[in-house]
Design a protein around this motif. Structure first.
Motif, PDB file in Angstrom:
ATOM      1  N   ASP A  16      76.195 -94.780  13.436  1.00  0.00           N
ATOM      2  CA  ASP A  16      74.787 -94.903  13.052  1.00  0.00           C
ATOM      3  C   ASP A  16      73.948 -94.879  14.325  1.00  0.00           C
ATOM      4  N   ARG A  17      73.315 -93.750  14.602  1.00  0.00           N
ATOM      5  CA  ARG A  17      72.615 -93.584  15.872  1.00  0.00           C
ATOM      6  C   ARG A  17      71.424 -94.524  16.016  1.00  0.00           C
ATOM      7  N   ALA A  18      70.653 -94.704  14.978  1.00  0.00           N
ATOM      8  CA  ALA A  18      69.502 -95.603  15.069  1.00  0.00           C
ATOM      9  C   ALA A  18      69.959 -97.026  15.372  1.00  0.00           C
ATOM     10  N   LYS A  19      70.997 -97.474  14.687  1.00  0.00           N
ATOM     11  CA  LYS A  19      71.537 -98.805  14.934  1.00  0.00           C
ATOM     12  C   LYS A  19      72.086 -98.910  16.355  1.00  0.00           C
ATOM     13  N   GLY A  20      72.823 -97.882  16.773  1.00  0.00           N
ATOM     14  CA  GLY A  20      73.399 -97.897  18.112  1.00  0.00           C
ATOM     15  C   GLY A  20      72.345 -97.961  19.194  1.00  0.00           C
ATOM     16  N   VAL A  21      71.320 -97.132  19.081  1.00  0.00           N
ATOM     17  CA  VAL A  21      70.244 -97.137  20.071  1.00  0.00           C
ATOM     18  C   VAL A  21      69.554 -98.492  20.113  1.00  0.00           C
ATOM     19  N   ASN A  22      69.203 -99.020  18.958  1.00  0.00           N
ATOM     20  CA  ASN A  22      68.460-100.280  18.921  1.00  0.00           C
ATOM     21  C   ASN A  22      69.264-101.448  19.475  1.00  0.00           C
ATOM     22  N   LEU A  23      70.564-101.476  19.189  1.00  0.00           N
ATOM     23  CA  LEU A  23      71.397-102.544  19.734  1.00  0.00           C
ATOM     24  C   LEU A  23      71.559-102.410  21.243  1.00  0.00           C
ATOM     25  N   LEU A  24      71.742-101.187  21.723  1.00  0.00           N
ATOM     26  CA  LEU A  24      71.884-100.981  23.163  1.00  0.00           C
ATOM     27  C   LEU A  24      70.595-101.331  23.905  1.00  0.00           C
ATOM     28  N   LEU A  25      69.461-100.979  23.325  1.00  0.00           N
ATOM     29  CA  LEU A  25      68.198-101.204  24.020  1.00  0.00           C
ATOM     30  C   LEU A  25      67.842-102.686  24.139  1.00  0.00           C
ATOM     31  N   LYS A  26      68.502-103.527  23.386  1.00  0.00           N
ATOM     32  CA  LYS A  26      68.284-104.967  23.535  1.00  0.00           C
ATOM     33  C   LYS A  26      68.721-105.474  24.906  1.00  0.00           C
ATOM     34  N   TYR A  27      69.567-104.684  25.571  1.00  0.00           N
ATOM     35  CA  TYR A  27      70.076-105.103  26.876  1.00  0.00           C
ATOM     36  C   TYR A  27      69.192-104.622  28.028  1.00  0.00           C
ATOM     37  N   PHE A  28      68.145-103.881  27.709  1.00  0.00           N
ATOM     38  CA  PHE A  28      67.248-103.367  28.747  1.00  0.00           C
ATOM     39  C   PHE A  28      65.850-103.928  28.540  1.00  0.00           C
ATOM     40  N   SER A  29      65.115-104.038  29.615  1.00  0.00           N
ATOM     41  CA  SER A  29      63.803-104.682  29.579  1.00  0.00           C
ATOM     42  C   SER A  29      62.723-103.690  29.147  1.00  0.00           C
ATOM     43  N   LEU A  30      62.591-103.501  27.849  1.00  0.00           N
ATOM     44  CA  LEU A  30      61.552-102.604  27.352  1.00  0.00           C
ATOM     45  C   LEU A  30      60.162-103.171  27.586  1.00  0.00           C
ATOM     46  N   ASP A  31      60.065-104.494  27.688  1.00  0.00           N
ATOM     47  CA  ASP A  31      58.764-105.105  27.977  1.00  0.00           C
ATOM     48  C   ASP A  31      58.216-104.637  29.323  1.00  0.00           C
ATOM     49  N   ALA A  32      59.125-104.295  30.227  1.00  0.00           N
ATOM     50  CA  ALA A  32      58.692-103.820  31.547  1.00  0.00           C
ATOM     51  C   ALA A  32      57.999-102.469  31.467  1.00  0.00           C
ATOM     52  N   LEU A  33      58.146-101.782  30.341  1.00  0.00           N
ATOM     53  CA  LEU A  33      57.509-100.479  30.162  1.00  0.00           C
ATOM     54  C   LEU A  33      56.143-100.596  29.493  1.00  0.00           C
ATOM     55  N   SER A  34      55.736-101.810  29.202  1.00  0.00           N
ATOM     56  CA  SER A  34      54.478-102.023  28.497  1.00  0.00           C
ATOM     57  C   SER A  34      53.306-101.416  29.260  1.00  0.00           C
ATOM     58  N   GLY A  35      52.545-100.578  28.567  1.00  0.00           N
ATOM     59  CA  GLY A  35      51.372 -99.957  29.158  1.00  0.00           C
ATOM     60  C   GLY A  35      51.659 -98.844  30.138  1.00  0.00           C
ATOM     61  N   LYS A  36      52.931 -98.443  30.245  1.00  0.00           N
ATOM     62  CA  LYS A  36      53.307 -97.433  31.230  1.00  0.00           C
ATOM     63  C   LYS A  36      53.529 -96.065  30.590  1.00  0.00           C
ATOM     64  N   ARG A  37      53.409 -95.044  31.408  1.00  0.00           N
ATOM     65  CA  ARG A  37      53.676 -93.672  30.998  1.00  0.00           C
ATOM     66  C   ARG A  37      55.152 -93.402  31.244  1.00  0.00           C
ATOM     67  N   VAL A  38      55.886 -93.090  30.189  1.00  0.00           N
ATOM     68  CA  VAL A  38      57.337 -92.919  30.273  1.00  0.00           C
ATOM     69  C   VAL A  38      57.698 -91.446  30.061  1.00  0.00           C
ATOM     70  N   ALA A  39      58.537 -90.923  30.941  1.00  0.00           N
ATOM     71  CA  ALA A  39      59.086 -89.577  30.787  1.00  0.00           C
ATOM     72  C   ALA A  39      60.530 -89.687  30.337  1.00  0.00           C
ATOM     73  N   ILE A  40      60.904 -88.906  29.340  1.00  0.00           N
ATOM     74  CA  ILE A  40      62.279 -88.940  28.837  1.00  0.00           C
ATOM     75  C   ILE A  40      62.957 -87.610  29.097  1.00  0.00           C
ATOM     76  N   LYS A  41      64.158 -87.667  29.649  1.00  0.00           N
ATOM     77  CA  LYS A  41      64.971 -86.461  29.857  1.00  0.00           C
ATOM     78  C   LYS A  41      66.090 -86.452  28.825  1.00  0.00           C
TER      79      LYS A  41
END
Length: 309
Positions: A16-41
């Motif tokens: 389940d890709r959505a579940k996998g992504v969401n669980l993995l992203l809990k380990y990274f500081s998404l709050d640090a991206l608040s208000g920032k311009r993000v580029a995705i490769k």
């Protein structure tokens, strides 16, 4: 290296890709991206289906998570086996961008002023390489890559190799063919690693639900590891991916010797991009079903440590 400083690699067993992504992203500081311009490769080298290209469900789940924090999201891309704009349309990325509200930048269409010359010390590039200003000016860069082999000299294409799609194919001023240089050079795998000096990753998500254990990048022998992997460290996540391929049986170029002596990985580690060996890493199962997989990964990565003792 002290345990607290080791590069953490998170592994989840899931289809389940959505579940996998969401669980993995809990380990990274998404709050640090608040208000920032993000580029995705992402990986849209061709219009061939996953695992040749990023699965649309994986990209969509990452974008959804970023939208809750980032001020804006842009996805610059350059295909190597097809016309980028056509590839993105055929793969459904163009429609997804309209639906989810992120921007697409076609790197092939950038002008001279849109590129920055990079020439890291000790580089094997004859004249350096051109790196996009859109990535340089982003507040953060995230990456999602596939798990596969590469029969055209890269040997494997994961996080480090995915960065090749950031580099200009041609110099817009004089037409110099950077990809021609790369693919004809005996130093190709070292040059791949050197591209990664141009940027830092906020995090990387590798979709290993399916993979190619030989062939690649657009087609190959299909295997089904049934995992997704996350890390901030591009070297560590690629080393983990190589260990997974070895567990299924893969090409001679990938199978032999220490994972950390493979040219892409060793050069990247020597350049300070990530972990220098197994002792610099920590493999963490996200769910119970991933525990045996992680044990196998650790066993493969420990081979170099055991060989030295």
């Amino acid at each position: 290296m002290p345990a607290g400083n080791r590069s953490k690699v998170y592994v989840i067993k899931t289809d389940d890709r959505a579940k996998g992504v969401n669980l993995l992203l809990k380990y990274f500081s998404l709050d640090a991206l608040s208000g920032k311009r993000v580029a995705i490769k992402a990986n849209f080298n061709s219009a061939d289906p996953f695992p040749a290209s990023t699965h649309l469900d994986t990209l969509s789940a990452i974008i959804d998570a970023l939208k809750d924090n980032a001020a804006g999201i842009v996805m610059p891309e350059r295909s190597g086996m097809g016309i980028t704009r056509v590839v993105l349309r055929e793969m459904g990325v163009t429609d997804l961008a309209k639906k989810q509200g992120f921007d697409i930048v076609i790197l092939d269409e950038l002008k001279s002023g849109d590129w920055i010359k990079e020439n890291p010390e000790g580089s094997h590039w004859a004249r350096g390489f051109l790196f996009p200003r859109v990535f340089k000016e982003a507040d953060a860069i995230v990456q999602t890559c596939c798990l596969k082999t590469h029969r055209f000299g890269g040997n494997f294409t994961m996080s480090l190799k995915n960065s090749v799609g950031m580099v200009a194919k041609y110099d817009p001023d004089d037409g110099y063919n950077y990809m021609g240089e790369l693919h004809s050079s005996k130093y190709q795998r070292l040059m791949i690693a050197e591209i990664n000096t141009a940027y830092k990753s906020a995090f990387v998500i590798m979709d290993g639900i399916k993979a190619f254990s030989n062939g690649g990048p657009e087609a190959g022998k299909l295997i089904e590891p049934g995992i997704m992997i996350g890390s901030v460290d591009r070297v560590a996540i690629d080393a983990t991916g190589v260990a997974v391929l070895r567990s299924f049986g893969t090409t001679p170029e990938i199978s032999g010797g220490s994972v950390f002596q493979l040219e892409q990985i060793k050069r990247a580690a020597d350049l300070g991009i990530g972990a220098r060996g197994y002792n610099d890493m920590e493999i963490i199962p996200v769910n119970k079903d991933a525990e045996d997989i992680c044990s196998g990964i650790e066993k493969e990565l420990r081979r170099e440590v055991q060989a030295k003792t």
